[in-house]
Design a protein around this motif. Structure first.
Motif, PDB file in Angstrom:
ATOM      1  N   TYR A  99       0.835  -1.205   0.000  1.00  0.00           N
ATOM      2  CA  TYR A  99       0.000   0.000   0.000  1.00  0.00           C
ATOM      3  C   TYR A  99       0.871   1.257   0.000  1.00  0.00           C
ATOM      4  O   TYR A  99       0.648   2.183  -0.786  1.00  0.00           O
ATOM      5  N   ILE A 100       1.873   1.277   0.859  1.00  0.00           N
ATOM      6  CA  ILE A 100       2.766   2.434   0.935  1.00  0.00           C
ATOM      7  C   ILE A 100       3.513   2.608  -0.388  1.00  0.00           C
ATOM      8  O   ILE A 100       3.654   3.725  -0.883  1.00  0.00           O
ATOM      9  N   SER A 101       3.978   1.495  -0.951  1.00  0.00           N
ATOM     10  CA  SER A 101       4.676   1.568  -2.241  1.00  0.00           C
ATOM     11  C   SER A 101       3.811   2.228  -3.295  1.00  0.00           C
ATOM     12  O   SER A 101       4.267   3.100  -4.041  1.00  0.00           O
ATOM     13  N   ARG A 102       2.570   1.831  -3.343  1.00  0.00           N
ATOM     14  CA  ARG A 102       1.654   2.376  -4.342  1.00  0.00           C
ATOM     15  C   ARG A 102       1.379   3.863  -4.085  1.00  0.00           C
ATOM     16  O   ARG A 102       1.367   4.672  -4.991  1.00  0.00           O
ATOM     17  N   GLU A 103       1.173   4.207  -2.836  1.00  0.00           N
ATOM     18  CA  GLU A 103       0.831   5.585  -2.487  1.00  0.00           C
ATOM     19  C   GLU A 103       1.996   6.554  -2.685  1.00  0.00           C
ATOM     20  O   GLU A 103       1.789   7.700  -3.048  1.00  0.00           O
ATOM     21  N   LEU A 104       3.208   6.093  -2.429  1.00  0.00           N
ATOM     22  CA  LEU A 104       4.360   6.985  -2.539  1.00  0.00           C
ATOM     23  C   LEU A 104       4.877   7.103  -3.970  1.00  0.00           C
ATOM     24  O   LEU A 104       5.505   8.098  -4.313  1.00  0.00           O
ATOM     25  N   ASP A 105       4.640   6.083  -4.787  1.00  0.00           N
ATOM     26  CA  ASP A 105       5.084   6.104  -6.178  1.00  0.00           C
ATOM     27  C   ASP A 105       6.566   6.496  -6.248  1.00  0.00           C
ATOM     28  O   ASP A 105       6.944   7.490  -6.872  1.00  0.00           O
ATOM     29  N   LEU A 106       7.382   5.700  -5.582  1.00  0.00           N
ATOM     30  CA  LEU A 106       8.802   5.995  -5.484  1.00  0.00           C
ATOM     31  C   LEU A 106       9.537   5.703  -6.786  1.00  0.00           C
ATOM     32  O   LEU A 106       9.226   4.733  -7.476  1.00  0.00           O
ATOM     33  N   THR A 107      10.518   6.523  -7.086  1.00  0.00           N
ATOM     34  CA  THR A 107      11.426   6.220  -8.188  1.00  0.00           C
ATOM     35  C   THR A 107      12.348   5.107  -7.696  1.00  0.00           C
ATOM     36  O   THR A 107      12.477   4.897  -6.475  1.00  0.00           O
ATOM     37  N   PRO A 108      13.027   4.404  -8.587  1.00  0.00           N
ATOM     38  CA  PRO A 108      13.967   3.367  -8.122  1.00  0.00           C
ATOM     39  C   PRO A 108      15.043   3.924  -7.181  1.00  0.00           C
ATOM     40  O   PRO A 108      15.392   3.276  -6.197  1.00  0.00           O
ATOM     41  N   GLU A 109      15.526   5.113  -7.469  1.00  0.00           N
ATOM     42  CA  GLU A 109      16.544   5.716  -6.612  1.00  0.00           C
ATOM     43  C   GLU A 109      15.975   6.037  -5.232  1.00  0.00           C
ATOM     44  O   GLU A 109      16.627   5.803  -4.207  1.00  0.00           O
ATOM     45  N   GLU A 110      14.756   6.589  -5.206  1.00  0.00           N
ATOM     46  CA  GLU A 110      14.118   6.901  -3.922  1.00  0.00           C
ATOM     47  C   GLU A 110      13.878   5.625  -3.127  1.00  0.00           C
ATOM     48  O   GLU A 110      14.133   5.583  -1.915  1.00  0.00           O
ATOM     49  N   ALA A 111      13.385   4.597  -3.805  1.00  0.00           N
ATOM     50  CA  ALA A 111      13.078   3.338  -3.129  1.00  0.00           C
ATOM     51  C   ALA A 111      14.325   2.728  -2.503  1.00  0.00           C
ATOM     52  O   ALA A 111      14.285   2.236  -1.375  1.00  0.00           O
ATOM     53  N   GLN A 112      15.424   2.776  -3.226  1.00  0.00           N
ATOM     54  CA  GLN A 112      16.673   2.206  -2.729  1.00  0.00           C
ATOM     55  C   GLN A 112      17.112   2.884  -1.433  1.00  0.00           C
ATOM     56  O   GLN A 112      17.628   2.240  -0.530  1.00  0.00           O
ATOM     57  N   LYS A 113      16.896   4.177  -1.335  1.00  0.00           N
ATOM     58  CA  LYS A 113      17.281   4.915  -0.132  1.00  0.00           C
ATOM     59  C   LYS A 113      16.202   4.859   0.947  1.00  0.00           C
ATOM     60  O   LYS A 113      16.507   4.857   2.141  1.00  0.00           O
ATOM     61  N   PHE A 114      14.933   4.839   0.532  1.00  0.00           N
ATOM     62  CA  PHE A 114      13.817   4.929   1.466  1.00  0.00           C
ATOM     63  C   PHE A 114      13.617   3.661   2.296  1.00  0.00           C
ATOM     64  O   PHE A 114      13.467   3.735   3.521  1.00  0.00           O
ATOM     65  N   TRP A 115      13.589   2.475   1.661  1.00  0.00           N
ATOM     66  CA  TRP A 115      13.177   1.260   2.361  1.00  0.00           C
ATOM     67  C   TRP A 115      14.079   0.896   3.545  1.00  0.00           C
ATOM     68  O   TRP A 115      13.562   0.484   4.590  1.00  0.00           O
ATOM     69  N   PRO A 116      15.399   1.066   3.463  1.00  0.00           N
ATOM     70  CA  PRO A 116      16.201   0.782   4.671  1.00  0.00           C
ATOM     71  C   PRO A 116      15.862   1.721   5.842  1.00  0.00           C
ATOM     72  O   PRO A 116      15.807   1.290   6.993  1.00  0.00           O
ATOM     73  N   VAL A 117      15.602   2.989   5.547  1.00  0.00           N
ATOM     74  CA  VAL A 117      15.230   3.945   6.600  1.00  0.00           C
ATOM     75  C   VAL A 117      13.863   3.568   7.163  1.00  0.00           C
ATOM     76  O   VAL A 117      13.656   3.560   8.381  1.00  0.00           O
ATOM     77  N   TYR A 118      12.928   3.225   6.277  1.00  0.00           N
ATOM     78  CA  TYR A 118      11.580   2.857   6.725  1.00  0.00           C
ATOM     79  C   TYR A 118      11.627   1.596   7.586  1.00  0.00           C
ATOM     80  O   TYR A 118      10.895   1.481   8.570  1.00  0.00           O
ATOM     81  N   LYS A 119      12.498   0.656   7.239  1.00  0.00           N
ATOM     82  CA  LYS A 119      12.617  -0.571   8.025  1.00  0.00           C
ATOM     83  C   LYS A 119      13.045  -0.243   9.454  1.00  0.00           C
ATOM     84  O   LYS A 119      12.476  -0.768  10.414  1.00  0.00           O
ATOM     85  N   LYS A 120      14.052   0.621   9.607  1.00  0.00           N
ATOM     86  CA  LYS A 120      14.507   1.020  10.951  1.00  0.00           C
ATOM     87  C   LYS A 120      13.393   1.742  11.713  1.00  0.00           C
ATOM     88  O   LYS A 120      13.167   1.495  12.899  1.00  0.00           O
ATOM     89  N   TYR A 121      12.698   2.628  11.015  1.00  0.00           N
ATOM     90  CA  TYR A 121      11.574   3.366  11.609  1.00  0.00           C
ATOM     91  C   TYR A 121      10.511   2.381  12.102  1.00  0.00           C
ATOM     92  O   TYR A 121      10.048   2.467  13.244  1.00  0.00           O
ATOM     93  N   SER A 122      10.140   1.437  11.247  1.00  0.00           N
ATOM     94  CA  SER A 122       9.109   0.448  11.613  1.00  0.00           C
ATOM     95  C   SER A 122       9.531  -0.381  12.810  1.00  0.00           C
ATOM     96  O   SER A 122       8.715  -0.683  13.685  1.00  0.00           O
ATOM     97  N   GLU A 123      10.802  -0.762  12.848  1.00  0.00           N
ATOM     98  CA  GLU A 123      11.297  -1.552  13.974  1.00  0.00           C
ATOM     99  C   GLU A 123      11.184  -0.772  15.278  1.00  0.00           C
ATOM    100  O   GLU A 123      10.760  -1.317  16.303  1.00  0.00           O
ATOM    101  N   GLU A 124      11.543   0.502  15.255  1.00  0.00           N
ATOM    102  CA  GLU A 124      11.437   1.323  16.471  1.00  0.00           C
ATOM    103  C   GLU A 124       9.986   1.497  16.899  1.00  0.00           C
ATOM    104  O   GLU A 124       9.660   1.381  18.087  1.00  0.00           O
ATOM    105  N   VAL A 125       9.117   1.774  15.942  1.00  0.00           N
ATOM    106  CA  VAL A 125       7.699   1.937  16.253  1.00  0.00           C
ATOM    107  C   VAL A 125       7.133   0.641  16.820  1.00  0.00           C
ATOM    108  O   VAL A 125       6.434   0.642  17.844  1.00  0.00           O
ATOM    109  N   ASN A 126       7.446  -0.486  16.188  1.00  0.00           N
ATOM    110  CA  ASN A 126       6.917  -1.773  16.639  1.00  0.00           C
ATOM    111  C   ASN A 126       7.461  -2.164  18.013  1.00  0.00           C
ATOM    112  O   ASN A 126       6.744  -2.754  18.820  1.00  0.00           O
TER     113      ASN A 126
END
Length: 167
Positions: free
Chosen positions: A48-75
């Protein structure tokens, strides 16, 4: 109609081709063990987030590792909160305990805000502000959809939401 559209969005998410860098870890994880309900929900959220953000490949490469850390802290914070709530259910209700619970809840909210504020800055390093705003909106929308679906499933099974069968 709006709910039907959101359901359509979820179904459409399944047909979205994900980035190869994202697919490989998911496939490896699926080979190890069958997906739990929590894993399925997390996968749907990512789609859902992937679809809503419509990330470029470059953005996705940088975004997902940061989002993973964020999700881990939130969880982690959410798990701590749930564990404490569970512990407190076994104790008798007193004014002192209620006051401590209120303070703890406010502390939880502050820590959550601190995480989101800190990661806002991290997300802004890899995404434009518009997409960072869309991220937080998409998370809220996804949570609302999941809650609504859970309520509907309970109602469809004949439960009143408190675990009691309706007559």
């Amino acid at each position: 109609m709006k709910r039907t559209r959101l359901m359509g969005i979820i179904l459409a998410c399944f047909s979205i081709a994900l980035l190869p860098a994202f697919i490989e870890p998911v496939q490896a994880q699926q080979k190890e063990a069958p997906a739990s309900g929590e894993d399925k929900v997390k996968s749907l959220e990512i789609l859902y987030i992937s679809r809503e953000l419509d990330l470029t490949p470059e953005e996705a490469q940088k975004f997902w590792p940061v989002y993973k850390k964020y999700s881990e802290e939130v969880n982690t914070l959410i798990s701590e909160r749930r564990k404490k709530v569970k512990e407190l259910k076994t104790q008798p209700r007193t004014d002192q305990l209620a006051n401590e619970a209120l303070d703890r809840e406010l502390g939880y909210e502050k820590r959550m805000l601190d995480i989101k504020t800190r990661y806002k800055q991290e997300f802004l390093k890899v995404l434009p502000p518009r997409k960072v705003g869309n991220l937080y909106r998409a998370e809220r929308e996804f949570r609302s959809m999941m809650i609504r679906q859970l309520k509907e499933r309970r109602e469809n099974r004949g439960f009143n939401g408190k675990g009691n069968k309706q007559h």
